[in-house]
Design a protein around this motif. Structure first.
Motif, mmCIF file in Angstrom:
data_model
loop_
_atom_site.group_PDB
_atom_site.id
_atom_site.type_symbol
_atom_site.label_atom_id
_atom_site.label_comp_id
_atom_site.label_asym_id
_atom_site.label_seq_id
_atom_site.Cartn_x
_atom_site.Cartn_y
_atom_site.Cartn_z
ATOM 1 N N PHE A 21 -9.811 -6.873 -19.238
ATOM 2 C CA PHE A 21 -9.017 -6.114 -18.280
ATOM 3 C C PHE A 21 -8.041 -7.013 -17.540
ATOM 4 O O PHE A 21 -8.287 -8.208 -17.374
ATOM 5 C CB PHE A 21 -9.937 -5.457 -17.241
ATOM 6 N N LYS A 22 -6.956 -6.401 -17.074
ATOM 7 C CA LYS A 22 -6.034 -7.035 -16.133
ATOM 8 C C LYS A 22 -6.000 -6.131 -14.908
ATOM 9 O O LYS A 22 -5.637 -4.961 -14.990
ATOM 10 C CB LYS A 22 -4.621 -7.159 -16.708
ATOM 11 N N TYR A 23 -6.412 -6.679 -13.777
ATOM 12 C CA TYR A 23 -6.397 -5.966 -12.497
ATOM 13 C C TYR A 23 -5.201 -6.453 -11.689
ATOM 14 O O TYR A 23 -4.977 -7.665 -11.592
ATOM 15 C CB TYR A 23 -7.665 -6.263 -11.701
ATOM 16 N N PHE A 24 -4.470 -5.522 -11.105
ATOM 17 C CA PHE A 24 -3.313 -5.846 -10.275
ATOM 18 C C PHE A 24 -3.664 -5.598 -8.810
ATOM 19 O O PHE A 24 -4.187 -4.531 -8.474
ATOM 20 C CB PHE A 24 -2.119 -4.953 -10.642
ATOM 21 N N PHE A 25 -3.337 -6.579 -7.969
ATOM 22 C CA PHE A 25 -3.618 -6.504 -6.536
ATOM 23 C C PHE A 25 -2.399 -6.962 -5.745
ATOM 24 O O PHE A 25 -1.556 -7.700 -6.265
ATOM 25 C CB PHE A 25 -4.782 -7.440 -6.155
ATOM 26 N N ILE A 26 -2.370 -6.566 -4.478
ATOM 27 C CA ILE A 26 -1.429 -7.133 -3.521
ATOM 28 C C ILE A 26 -2.259 -7.895 -2.503
ATOM 29 O O ILE A 26 -3.247 -7.380 -1.987
ATOM 30 C CB ILE A 26 -0.624 -6.042 -2.770
ATOM 31 N N GLN A 27 -1.826 -9.118 -2.225
ATOM 32 C CA GLN A 27 -2.383 -9.839 -1.083
ATOM 33 C C GLN A 27 -1.218 -10.531 -0.405
ATOM 34 O O GLN A 27 -0.454 -11.245 -1.038
ATOM 35 C CB GLN A 27 -3.520 -10.768 -1.451
ATOM 36 N N GLU A 28 -1.132 -10.233 0.874
ATOM 37 C CA GLU A 28 0.008 -10.666 1.676
ATOM 38 C C GLU A 28 1.266 -10.119 1.005
ATOM 39 O O GLU A 28 1.345 -8.940 0.741
ATOM 40 C CB GLU A 28 0.000 -12.183 1.845
ATOM 41 N N SER A 29 2.234 -10.950 0.703
ATOM 42 C CA SER A 29 3.460 -10.483 0.041
ATOM 43 C C SER A 29 3.473 -10.928 -1.417
ATOM 44 O O SER A 29 4.524 -11.176 -1.994
ATOM 45 C CB SER A 29 4.685 -11.033 0.779
#
Length: 175
Positions: free
Chosen positions: A38-46
């Motif tokens: 799997f490839k998980y996409f996240f946002i952390q900060e900018s």
């Protein structure tokens, strides 16, 4: 390439339970080549964080979880779409010059590279692309952060469509 590195972002060891302040976006699975990867996409900060995740099963030893994280400014979303178009154009159309297989730019101060990979990335013998962040070390300290994607996962497996959807949301301010 960078000799100084930016401070690390939060390491996402368990994508199903990210650290506080890390926002989950979407997940894709490489069903064509490696179901269960799997490839998980996240946002952390900018920043965009992409975590490659799989359970490694070994005969005679316990299973273990393998993760690999790639971090870059969120503006890498449209940057990659545009660079990919640059890669697919002929040189006379303003594309990558003959004899070149990579390009890099500063993306919000981080040195990001895109390279055409010529080796076999899976059992079907696909080539692919690799994104590099020369401004960020791997969490194990072994080198630069990178993300390799085979052609089949990129095109038939939905990875690029997912990326383009996220780029559009980023540009619209709805990410």
């Amino acid at each position: 390439m960078t000799k100084q590195f930016f401070p690390p972002l939060k390491e996402i060891v368990d994508p199903n339970n990210p650290p506080e302040g890390v926002k989950y976006l979407i997940m894709t699975e490489d069903l064509l080549n490696y179901p269960g990867r799997f490839k998980y996409f996240f946002i952390q900060e900018s920043h965009l964080s992409i975590v490659s995740y799989r359970v490694v099963k070994r005969s005679c030893e316990p299973d273990f979880i393998s993760t690999w994280q790639f971090d870059a400014p969120l503006s890498i979303l449209p940057w990659f779409v545009n660079k990919f178009e640059f890669f697919t154009k002929m040189p006379h159309e303003g594309g990558l010059p003959h004899g070149k297989i990579s390009t890099d730019d500063l993306v919000e101060g981080e040195d990001i590279g895109l390279t055409r990979l010529m080796g076999r990335l899976n059992a079907r013998g696909d080539q692919g692309y690799s994104l590099y962040n020369y401004s960020r070390k791997d969490f194990d300290g072994s080198g630069y952060q990178s993300l390799a994607i085979s052609d089949s996962y990129l095109f038939q497996g939905g990875f690029f469509e997912t990326w383009k959807e996220l780029a559009k949301k980023y540009e619209n301010g709805t990410l």
